[in-house]
Design a protein around this motif. Structure first.
Motif, PDB file in Angstrom:
ATOM      1  N   UNK A   1       0.718  -1.178   0.011  1.00 40.17           N
ATOM      2  CA  UNK A   1      -0.154   0.016  -0.082  1.00 40.17           C
ATOM      3  C   UNK A   1       0.905   1.239  -0.062  1.00 40.17           C
ATOM      4  N   UNK A   2       1.933   1.076   0.682  1.00 47.10           N
ATOM      5  CA  UNK A   2       3.020   2.355   0.897  1.00 47.10           C
ATOM      6  C   UNK A   2       3.453   2.651  -0.290  1.00 47.10           C
ATOM      7  N   UNK A   3       4.045   1.849  -1.181  1.00 45.09           N
ATOM      8  CA  UNK A   3       4.489   2.208  -2.609  1.00 45.09           C
ATOM      9  C   UNK A   3       3.471   2.595  -3.454  1.00 45.09           C
ATOM     10  N   UNK A   4       2.103   2.038  -3.474  1.00 45.63           N
ATOM     11  CA  UNK A   4       1.214   2.562  -4.175  1.00 45.63           C
ATOM     12  C   UNK A   4       0.691   3.968  -3.976  1.00 45.63           C
ATOM     13  N   UNK A   5       0.621   4.274  -2.770  1.00 48.19           N
ATOM     14  CA  UNK A   5       0.311   5.442  -2.147  1.00 48.19           C
ATOM     15  C   UNK A   5       1.170   6.392  -2.625  1.00 48.19           C
ATOM     16  N   UNK A   6       2.596   6.160  -2.467  1.00 43.45           N
ATOM     17  CA  UNK A   6       3.672   7.086  -2.651  1.00 43.45           C
ATOM     18  C   UNK A   6       3.499   7.237  -4.048  1.00 43.45           C
ATOM     19  N   UNK A   7       3.396   6.420  -5.070  1.00 41.66           N
ATOM     20  CA  UNK A   7       3.342   6.751  -6.684  1.00 41.66           C
ATOM     21  C   UNK A   7       2.174   7.435  -6.691  1.00 41.66           C
ATOM     22  N   UNK A   8       1.014   7.262  -6.172  1.00 43.82           N
ATOM     23  CA  UNK A   8      -0.219   7.986  -6.515  1.00 43.82           C
ATOM     24  C   UNK A   8       0.063   9.463  -5.905  1.00 43.82           C
ATOM     25  N   UNK A   9       0.571   9.666  -4.924  1.00 46.10           N
ATOM     26  CA  UNK A   9       0.808  11.065  -4.218  1.00 46.10           C
ATOM     27  C   UNK A   9       1.793  11.784  -5.226  1.00 46.10           C
ATOM     28  N   UNK A  10       2.557  11.236  -5.530  1.00 51.22           N
ATOM     29  CA  UNK A  10       3.556  12.154  -6.521  1.00 51.22           C
ATOM     30  C   UNK A  10       2.486  12.468  -7.768  1.00 51.22           C
ATOM     31  N   UNK A  11       1.878  11.362  -8.201  1.00 47.25           N
ATOM     32  CA  UNK A  11       0.880  11.827  -9.303  1.00 47.25           C
ATOM     33  C   UNK A  11      -0.041  12.967  -8.850  1.00 47.25           C
ATOM     34  N   UNK A  12      -0.562  12.760  -7.752  1.00 46.43           N
ATOM     35  CA  UNK A  12      -1.613  13.784  -7.476  1.00 46.43           C
ATOM     36  C   UNK A  12      -1.085  15.153  -7.197  1.00 46.43           C
ATOM     37  N   UNK A  13       0.001  15.302  -6.683  1.00 44.20           N
ATOM     38  CA  UNK A  13       0.709  16.582  -6.778  1.00 44.20           C
ATOM     39  C   UNK A  13       1.365  16.998  -7.854  1.00 44.20           C
ATOM     40  N   UNK A  14       1.049  16.451  -9.092  1.00 43.31           N
ATOM     41  CA  UNK A  14       1.631  16.769 -10.382  1.00 43.31           C
ATOM     42  C   UNK A  14       3.269  17.010 -10.166  1.00 43.31           C
TER      43      UNK A  14
ATOM     44  N   UNK B   1       1.037  21.293  -0.905  1.00 45.81           N
ATOM     45  CA  UNK B   1       0.458  19.904  -1.154  1.00 45.81           C
ATOM     46  C   UNK B   1       1.407  18.771  -0.865  1.00 45.81           C
ATOM     47  N   UNK B   2       2.797  19.139  -1.481  1.00 46.40           N
ATOM     48  CA  UNK B   2       3.886  18.226  -1.112  1.00 46.40           C
ATOM     49  C   UNK B   2       3.969  17.884   0.311  1.00 46.40           C
ATOM     50  N   UNK B   3       4.122  19.051   1.146  1.00 44.71           N
ATOM     51  CA  UNK B   3       4.109  18.961   2.603  1.00 44.71           C
ATOM     52  C   UNK B   3       3.181  18.146   3.010  1.00 44.71           C
ATOM     53  N   UNK B   4       2.180  18.293   2.653  1.00 44.27           N
ATOM     54  CA  UNK B   4       0.760  17.966   3.486  1.00 44.27           C
ATOM     55  C   UNK B   4       0.663  16.385   3.207  1.00 44.27           C
ATOM     56  N   UNK B   5       0.853  15.876   1.687  1.00 46.56           N
ATOM     57  CA  UNK B   5       0.807  14.545   1.499  1.00 46.56           C
ATOM     58  C   UNK B   5       2.002  13.797   2.174  1.00 46.56           C
ATOM     59  N   UNK B   6       3.302  14.470   2.268  1.00 46.74           N
ATOM     60  CA  UNK B   6       4.130  13.800   2.956  1.00 46.74           C
ATOM     61  C   UNK B   6       3.684  13.428   4.530  1.00 46.74           C
ATOM     62  N   UNK B   7       2.970  14.359   5.050  1.00 46.05           N
ATOM     63  CA  UNK B   7       2.529  14.161   6.444  1.00 46.05           C
ATOM     64  C   UNK B   7       1.462  13.274   6.318  1.00 46.05           C
ATOM     65  N   UNK B   8       0.691  13.078   5.353  1.00 48.51           N
ATOM     66  CA  UNK B   8      -0.453  12.038   5.429  1.00 48.51           C
ATOM     67  C   UNK B   8       0.450  10.629   5.228  1.00 48.51           C
ATOM     68  N   UNK B   9       1.479  10.658   4.425  1.00 49.30           N
ATOM     69  CA  UNK B   9       2.196   9.330   4.410  1.00 49.30           C
ATOM     70  C   UNK B   9       2.709   8.743   5.605  1.00 49.30           C
ATOM     71  N   UNK B  10       3.403   9.912   6.466  1.00 52.06           N
ATOM     72  CA  UNK B  10       4.040   9.900   7.724  1.00 52.06           C
ATOM     73  C   UNK B  10       2.990   9.146   8.696  1.00 52.06           C
ATOM     74  N   UNK B  11       1.806   9.942   8.699  1.00 51.70           N
ATOM     75  CA  UNK B  11       0.665   9.344   9.618  1.00 51.70           C
ATOM     76  C   UNK B  11       0.284   8.024   9.433  1.00 51.70           C
ATOM     77  N   UNK B  12       0.181   7.666   8.208  1.00 52.15           N
ATOM     78  CA  UNK B  12      -0.553   6.425   7.757  1.00 52.15           C
ATOM     79  C   UNK B  12       0.351   5.252   7.623  1.00 52.15           C
ATOM     80  N   UNK B  13       1.732   5.386   7.171  1.00 52.84           N
ATOM     81  CA  UNK B  13       2.584   4.426   6.844  1.00 52.84           C
ATOM     82  C   UNK B  13       3.768   4.183   7.900  1.00 52.84           C
TER      83      UNK B  13
END
Lengths: 429, 172
Positions: A218-231, A267-279
């Motif tokens: 999940x973490x790998x998929x989320x990481x790829x998707x969060x890079x895509x979401x933040x363009x 958005x980069x910062x916030x998504x990193x935060x989400x990644x940190x909190x979840x994984x």
């Protein structure tokens, strides 16, 4: 164990009048983003140049730290050009919309075990809220593309919307696996579950989701998707400068461009935060359960108590560190990978990430049932056996369909000019 | 001073309701297709806010995920791709649909007013139970009491997906 700082701040904050508490929490949301974004820009430029064997900005202030301020002043005093044939309302509102999701998601990041360290609200629907708001981020890009009456901008906006729809699904499915394992959508309860024993068996370590098999996928998929979401690179096709000049912000200048820029970094910062909190275990410093360790090794009891004290009282610092780690990963990926072609982007999203995420989701359900009935060890065995069965089945189905369709692979050849070996590239139609 | 019945929650609700109504008007009154779509986005977003104020968190967030985040992005995508200009072509004239629509709209208004007439003058607050719309409660209800309807909806969705793939692919 409750630290002194914890008790003090809790009593202090609850004794304040309501509106002051609200103001403090609002500042806790806005300040880190506003203060850290210039630092992020500096970090990106320095780190990127370091990775590419350059020096980077080092003239303004010590180590070039004041460079973002100089950039900000420059952007502020640049001529603000507004094209004449634009849709004015949409053109002006687009940067504001692009900035909105980062701040809205930032309100639910848990900065510590105290309730008031989650800036706005620890909502019951935390993860769903995150997904919902992050999907709104594309409106800024799409509207900028439409409003600025420019073919390149429009193409950028269209690309952004198609890309977002494709990666939103994989992101949602990868998070669904975590939600299933946690049994809650709340950010704080996901962090709390990560403080439990690793794999339900190793008592001394914490169960950070990145260390579990399903969590890692999940973490790998989320990481790829969060890079895509933040363009961000390598998914920055909406602003691919070799094809679309600057994509959706071609017609934006001065501060309006700066707002887009800021939205991207926030958005980069916030998504990193989400990644940190979840994984990555949220606000915990190390994946070690200190109270268990001190029982096992009494000679280390003092050290353990100290570490636990640090863990509780400086939780925001560890969380910030993990966010910084996430951002470094962003920059690292940007420095390493070339931009994807558009069909590669779509094919990666739909053909690889989504099936893997869905399979992972089903296997988590299997793991949960088996480990509840037959114990954790059998649960993990069933997870891996299920994964192998799915992999074999998938490869059989794809090879069968390939055989049924005949040769769908188009061969493209490149002859090297220096007379080297002829290389062929497989292109999937 | 405000009367006792008017609470801050009610004011927020009323403000959101007003925005939603204005946005809904905007959807049908703007000649520009993109503006209309944007008004619809705003309407859906504020509607989610209304659900939040009524305690239906899950419904509200699903509204944003599904409608605002996914469906309307696709709508905008299509509108921008077709680049619908020429709003005068969209004006229909001498059509029976217009008077029929007015009649039906008036009927709808009468229905709503009849409902309102009962409620007006009474307590305005939302009367749901505690944790009425939380994910736990909704999930429990869906997977126990409404398990069969849920399965049927699932099958319908799968059929829909397969059907759309069949329609979209020229050669299978």
């Amino acid at each position: 164990m409750r630290g002194i700082l914890q008790i003090l701040t809790e009593e202090w904050t609850t004794s304040l009048p309501g509106w002051v508490q609200a103001l403090l929490r609002a500042l806790l949301l806005v300040l880190p983003l506003l203060i850290l974004v210039p630092g992020l820009i500096w970090l990106e430029r320095r780190l990127l140049s370091w990775m590419q064997d350059r020096i980077g900005p080092n003239r303004v202030g010590p180590k070039g730290l004041l460079q973002p301020i100089a950039d900000g002043v420059k952007l502020f005093f640049k001529e603000d050009i507004t094209p004449s044939h634009i849709d004015r309302f949409i053109y002006f509102i687009a940067p504001a919309i692009a900035l909105f999701p980062a701040f809205a998601i930032g309100g639910t990041l848990p900065w510590g075990p105290l309730y008031w360290l989650t800036p706005v609200a620890d909502v019951n629907i935390g993860i769903l809220y995150m997904l919902a708001i992050s999907s709104l981020g594309v409106y800024g890009v799409v509207l900028a593309g439409y409003g600025s009456d420019n073919k390149y901008s429009l193409m950028g906006g269209l690309r952004a919307s198609a890309q977002l729809i494709s990666y939103e699904l994989a992101m949602g499915m990868s998070l669904a696996a975590i939600v299933l394992a946690t049994g809650s959508l709340k950010m704080t309860s996901i962090v709390y579950l990560q403080q439990q024993p690793l794999w339900d068996t190793v008592n001394i370590l914490q169960n950070w989701f990145i260390f579990t098999p399903f969590g890692f996928i999940s973490a790998v998929i989320f990481l790829i998707c969060m890079v895509a979401e933040t363009n961000r690179a390598p998914f920055d096709l909406p602003e691919a400068e070799n094809e679309l000049i600057a994509g959706y912000h071609t017609e934006y200048s001065s501060m309006k461009f700066a707002v887009f820029f800021m939205g991207e970094y926030a958005a980069m910062f916030v998504f990193s935060g989400v990644f940190a909190a979840i994984f990555l275990g949220g606000y915990n410093l190390l994946p070690i359960r200190w109270e268990v360790l001190s029982e096992l090794a009494p000679s280390l009891a003092g050290f353990c108590r100290f570490m636990e004290w640090m863990n509780v009282n400086f939780s925001w610092l560890w969380f910030l560190g993990k966010c910084a780690f996430g951002i470094c990963v962003y920059i690292w990926i940007r420095a390493t990978l070339p931009r994807l072609r558009y069909d590669q982007l779509m094919s990666l999203g739909w053909r690889s990430l989504l099936p893997i995420a869905v399979t992972n989701f089903m296997l988590v359900a299997l793991w949960m049932v088996v480990s509840r009935v037959y114990g954790p060890a059998n649960g993990w065995i069933s997870y891996f056996v299920g994964a192998i069965i799915f992999a074999i089945g998938y490869s059989n189905v794809t090879s069968a369909s390939r055989r049924a369709k005949g040769d769908t692979l188009e061969q493209r050849g490149i002859t090297m000019t220096d007379g080297g070996a002829r290389r062929t590239i497989e292109v999937i139609k | 001073m405000l009367p006792e019945q008017i609470t801050p929650g009610l004011l927020v609700f009323a403000a959101m309701g007003g925005i939603a109504a204005l946005a809904a008007l905007g959807v049908i009154l703007f000649p520009n297709a993109v503006r209309s779509a944007l008004c619809l986005v705003l309407n859906f977003f504020v509607l989610a806010g209304l659900y939040f104020t009524l305690g239906a968190e899950l419904l509200g967030i699903t509204q944003i995920v599904v409608y605002t985040g996914a469906i309307m992005v696709l709508f905008l995508f299509v509108i921008m791709l077709l680049n619908l200009a020429a709003p005068q072509q969209l004006n229909e004239k001498g059509d029976i649909k217009k008077p029929l629509g007015v009649v039906m709209g008036l009927g709808m208004l009468a229905l709503i007013l009849a409902q309102l007439q009962v409620a007006i003058g009474k307590d305005f607050g939302p009367r749901s139970e505690a944790n009425f719309g939380t994910p736990e409660v909704v999930g429990r209800t869906l997977f126990t009491l409404y398990a069969f309807p849920l399965e049927i909806v699932g099958i319908l969705l799968v059929v829909g997906i397969v059907g759309s793939i069949l329609l979209a692919k020229r050669k299978i």
